[in-house]
Design an enzyme around this catalytic site. Structure first.
Site, mmCIF file in Angstrom:
data_model
loop_
_atom_site.group_PDB
_atom_site.id
_atom_site.type_symbol
_atom_site.label_atom_id
_atom_site.label_comp_id
_atom_site.label_asym_id
_atom_site.label_seq_id
_atom_site.Cartn_x
_atom_site.Cartn_y
_atom_site.Cartn_z
ATOM 1 N N LYS A 1 0.846 -1.182 0.000
ATOM 2 C CA LYS A 1 0.000 0.000 0.000
ATOM 3 C C LYS A 1 0.891 1.244 0.000
ATOM 4 O O LYS A 1 1.918 1.275 0.694
ATOM 5 C CB LYS A 1 -0.888 -0.002 1.244
ATOM 6 C CG LYS A 1 -1.811 -1.212 1.328
ATOM 7 C CD LYS A 1 -2.891 -1.156 0.264
ATOM 8 C CE LYS A 1 -3.822 -2.361 0.358
ATOM 9 N NZ LYS A 1 -4.960 -2.249 -0.571
ATOM 10 N N ASP B 1 -0.345 0.055 -4.474
ATOM 11 C CA ASP B 1 -1.792 0.298 -4.427
ATOM 12 C C ASP B 1 -2.061 1.566 -3.631
ATOM 13 O O ASP B 1 -1.729 1.646 -2.454
ATOM 14 C CB ASP B 1 -2.452 -0.908 -3.739
ATOM 15 C CG ASP B 1 -3.969 -0.807 -3.681
ATOM 16 O OD1 ASP B 1 -4.525 0.232 -4.094
ATOM 17 O OD2 ASP B 1 -4.602 -1.778 -3.219
ATOM 18 N N GLU C 1 -2.085 0.502 -8.526
ATOM 19 C CA GLU C 1 -3.499 0.124 -8.400
ATOM 20 C C GLU C 1 -4.299 1.281 -7.813
ATOM 21 O O GLU C 1 -3.835 1.955 -6.888
ATOM 22 C CB GLU C 1 -3.564 -1.097 -7.479
ATOM 23 C CG GLU C 1 -4.949 -1.641 -7.238
ATOM 24 C CD GLU C 1 -4.902 -2.984 -6.502
ATOM 25 O OE1 GLU C 1 -3.916 -3.726 -6.672
ATOM 26 O OE2 GLU C 1 -5.854 -3.274 -5.752
ATOM 27 N N GLU D 1 -11.624 -2.877 -8.163
ATOM 28 C CA GLU D 1 -12.323 -3.357 -6.969
ATOM 29 C C GLU D 1 -13.501 -2.464 -6.599
ATOM 30 O O GLU D 1 -14.446 -2.919 -5.965
ATOM 31 C CB GLU D 1 -11.367 -3.506 -5.777
ATOM 32 C CG GLU D 1 -10.890 -2.205 -5.191
ATOM 33 C CD GLU D 1 -10.026 -2.406 -3.942
ATOM 34 O OE1 GLU D 1 -8.802 -2.491 -4.104
ATOM 35 O OE2 GLU D 1 -10.579 -2.488 -2.835
ATOM 36 N N ASP E 1 -14.196 -7.759 -8.795
ATOM 37 C CA ASP E 1 -14.463 -8.090 -7.390
ATOM 38 C C ASP E 1 -15.768 -8.890 -7.350
ATOM 39 O O ASP E 1 -16.727 -8.536 -8.037
ATOM 40 C CB ASP E 1 -14.585 -6.785 -6.598
ATOM 41 C CG ASP E 1 -14.883 -7.005 -5.134
ATOM 42 O OD1 ASP E 1 -13.990 -6.765 -4.320
ATOM 43 O OD2 ASP E 1 -16.022 -7.393 -4.794
ATOM 44 N N HIS F 1 -9.460 -8.586 -7.517
ATOM 45 C CA HIS F 1 -9.329 -8.106 -6.152
ATOM 46 C C HIS F 1 -9.803 -9.198 -5.203
ATOM 47 O O HIS F 1 -10.820 -9.844 -5.453
ATOM 48 C CB HIS F 1 -10.203 -6.867 -5.962
ATOM 49 C CG HIS F 1 -10.280 -6.389 -4.547
ATOM 50 N ND1 HIS F 1 -11.452 -6.395 -3.815
ATOM 51 C CD2 HIS F 1 -9.329 -5.908 -3.724
ATOM 52 C CE1 HIS F 1 -11.204 -5.910 -2.600
ATOM 53 N NE2 HIS F 1 -9.932 -5.600 -2.527
ATOM 54 N N GLY G 1 -9.166 -10.653 -0.715
ATOM 55 C CA GLY G 1 -8.907 -10.202 0.642
ATOM 56 C C GLY G 1 -10.236 -10.055 1.361
ATOM 57 O O GLY G 1 -11.148 -10.857 1.166
#
Lengths: 437, 437
Positions: A226, A253, A279, A306, A329, A356, A358
């Site tokens: 990130k 990202d 991203e 996403e 997503d 995407h 997580g």
């Protein structure tokens, strides 16, 4: 003839903000949550947990407002109560069209926001039910459908300037004879993946370094960090990551924190670390902005999706040449019915789909879509990596299985989003034991 | 120092589906509804209904799901309880940023759908409160702000590739010295408008003919018809309208029912009737689709915006040359804070703003934004017409006033969305007397 006897929607939330798991520049303190739909039936099935036939689906949120999705999913799901399971499973395209054509609810989007997320939860549960009824993992249910059957289940509205249902049948038919060979490849080697677990923004440097080192040891070839809160921090963190991962792929990202000029400037400052992609560099709605950024930061690729709220937005990202990687997503798009058309458009434009994942259950769900992309739609693995985050899998009855940085082919029936009853009881909001403390 | 002592959000619905008022090709049976926000205070004001200082705002929906907006507006509005009125009114930009930066709720859009509609309702009430506190109609509160003050209240995030706050101050400053002259023009002649009351899709031919004739007699120079359900019906209905209105302007509205190729084909079939614009020819998300349609149907203009969910989408519609008319909506965008930047971008691109109205209270609200466009932003009336629909005005304490097909300048304090207590009691859903029957 089993019947859907109950439609329950449960507000499930995990207090992830306490550990900064999942922290990024836009979302510093999410509580990973699910509006969780259970379609109960009076039917039975071999090979499922308790022998009872049921369907489980969810949409993913990060806390406050999960109750809004629960309320919307109850309204949308209510129409399923009392329906014949075989009829629902036999016409999932009809169910999708019925849900989407409620013009009063449509006004609240259209096809975006709370209502669309909640439609995804209900439709994910319906596809899960269909797969469990057939005793197949979802990817196989789809791989066993003819091109015509699959196209009939999908939504091509507003897409005909890029892709018609007839084009779609042709594309699917071309790869249909070789599906089994690609399934064999996945059974042998799994699906390529990357990890985001190392790089949350809230982690201190020593934790970042340790997690990068562990990722390499575990066999990951792609690692994502990130970025976007502070440029000096980003430069330091990327240097640490590069030291640890060597010439493995590094993705970054920004979670939408920049405007277009700032994105270009910032990414070019990070370019010496040779990121594979940036991203979400800006607003997920800004198709033309992504196109401008892509032009200005090449050879760094641009990835987004996403928060891309429907197939019409993906159509434009592809038309405008705005993305190098298409990040679908499973809960933002309205289930298989809307995702497959996006897979088809991406294949037509030659853009790899790198979903995407997580959150809560997103890995469990979206792996099926990557498999469908490879087996039925694009026929390719080159350039594809599926996100993996090592969070909350213990709450699922069929958690994803990772080996040497790859997803193993799911074998159990369903779409993968079923949670353990104990987990639901503990994390139900606000009265579960985890919240009552 | 008055304080906000209560934040109430009420589900108000009108059973308009019974009469086909408001029927179109996408929305055959809407029940026009409002998630209605009341900010109660312990302050007093001269010149308002009951001497009590309060703020009233709403978002507009067409029935089912209005409860979702009510629930979201309650969550968003809760932060206002106990606040000092002067502080809220003195920093409406700060309130906007505070509401928008709730990252957990933001996930559910971002900046779209139920959460964004509901933010609009709360912010509309806050602007109304500020105007009532100042004893001014909203348009005058804004016209009395300096360019710097107005820009500080607005959201320019994600817009800097087209418009920066500095650009905005310059644009506003250029017109600031002549604001009073334009106010005088409106006080004298009102704001140009058009009527949609004649052309709802569900009306039979003889009713259409009679309403067109009445519109001409009432002084309307622009009339809009719904189209898109059946081509033969459209050809017949447009012929009737042309017979009745002569060479007055005729607009047509398809409410998103077509894909891009079909829109082009259908509009070109209707082109002999010389419509001024085709409104919502396709998905409101399809910026590139609108651009393609505009190219193919010229000289028929393209209009859209009532479902354009935020400033980033308007930015792209303008960048892509996709629209001839920019149709902002007071409840789809997040109040003045987001609308003024759209007015500024439209002015920069030379595209006239012709707002969407009708519904419940949309005319009452959006007239202020058209006035601000003329007085502060574009300085122009050419090519502008503000929608008028003759529905439900009787429920508002300060209904719009129309004379000879023009809106008269609002004189009473506030943003115009305050409803009569009797109306709220009667149409509150599901327990008001109109629904209990």
């Amino acid at each position: 003839m089993p019947t859907i006897t109950s439609v329950d929607v449960i507000d499930v939330r995990f207090p992830t903000s306490a550990t900064l798991d999942g922290s990024d520049a836009m979302n510093p303190d999410g509580d990973y949550s699910a509006a969780y739909v259970v379609l109960g039936t009076d039917g039975h099935t071999d090979g499922d947990l308790d022998g009872d036939l049921s369907g489980h689906g969810l949409t993913f949120t990060i806390g406050r407002g999960n109750d809004l999705c629960v309320a919307a999913a109850r309204q949308i799901g209510a129409r399923l109560a009392g329906r014949d399971v075989d009829e629902v499973a036999g016409d999932l395209g009809g169910l999708y069209r019925e849900i989407m054509s409620d013009s009063q609810l449509r006004w609240l989007g259209p096809e975006k926001g709370v209502v669309h997320l909640s439609a995804a939860a209900v439709l994910n549960a319906a596809w899960d039910l269909a797969a469990r009824r057939a005793g197949k993992p979802l990817w196989r249910l789809i791989a066993d459908m003819s091109p015509e059957e699959l196209v009939a289940a999908c939504d091509f509205s507003y897409l005909s300037d890029v892709l018609t249902p007839l084009d779609a049948v042709e594309m699917l038919a071309r790869l249909a004879p070789t599906r089994q060979a690609r399934i064999a490849v996945l059974a042998e080697s799994g699906y390529p993946a990357y990890t985001t677990s190392a790089g949350w923004l809230g982690y201190p440097d020593d934790k970042l370094r340790r997690l990068c080192r562990e990722a390499v040891a575990e066999g990951w070839t792609h690692v994502k960090l990130k970025v976007g809160a502070n440029l000096d921090d980003d430069l330091r963190r990327l240097a640490i990551a590069r030291e640890e991962i060597g010439d493995r792929a590094l993705m970054i990202d920004a979670n939408q924190v920049w405007d277009v000029p700032r994105a270009i400037e910032w990414v070019n400052r990070l370019a010496p670390f040779q990121p594979l992609w940036i991203e979400e560099p800006t607003s997920p709605d800004d198709v033309l902005g992504h196109a401008a950024i892509r032009k200005a930061v090449a050879p760094v690729g641009v990835a987004t999706g996403e928060h891309c709220h429907n197939r019409v937005m993906f159509k434009q990202l592809l038309q405008a040449g705005a993305i190098d990687y298409c990040q679908i997503d499973s809960c933002r798009l309205a289930s298989v019915n809307e995702i497959v058309p996006v897979l088809l458009m991406a294949a037509k434009f030659g853009v790899p789909v790198c979903p995407h994942a997580g959150g809560v259950g997103l890995c469990e769900l979206v792996q099926h879509m990557s498999i469908v992309d490879y087996v039925c739609v694009s026929g390719k693995l080159e350039g594809r990596v599926l996100e993996y985050v090592d969070h909350l899998h213990e709450h699922f009855t069929d958690p994803v299985r990772i080996r040497d940085g790859r997803y193993l082919l799911p074998e159990r029936p369903g779409y993968g989003a079923r949670m353990h009853a104990d987990s639901i009881a503990a994390y139900r909001y606000p009265d579960g034991s985890a919240w009552a403390r």
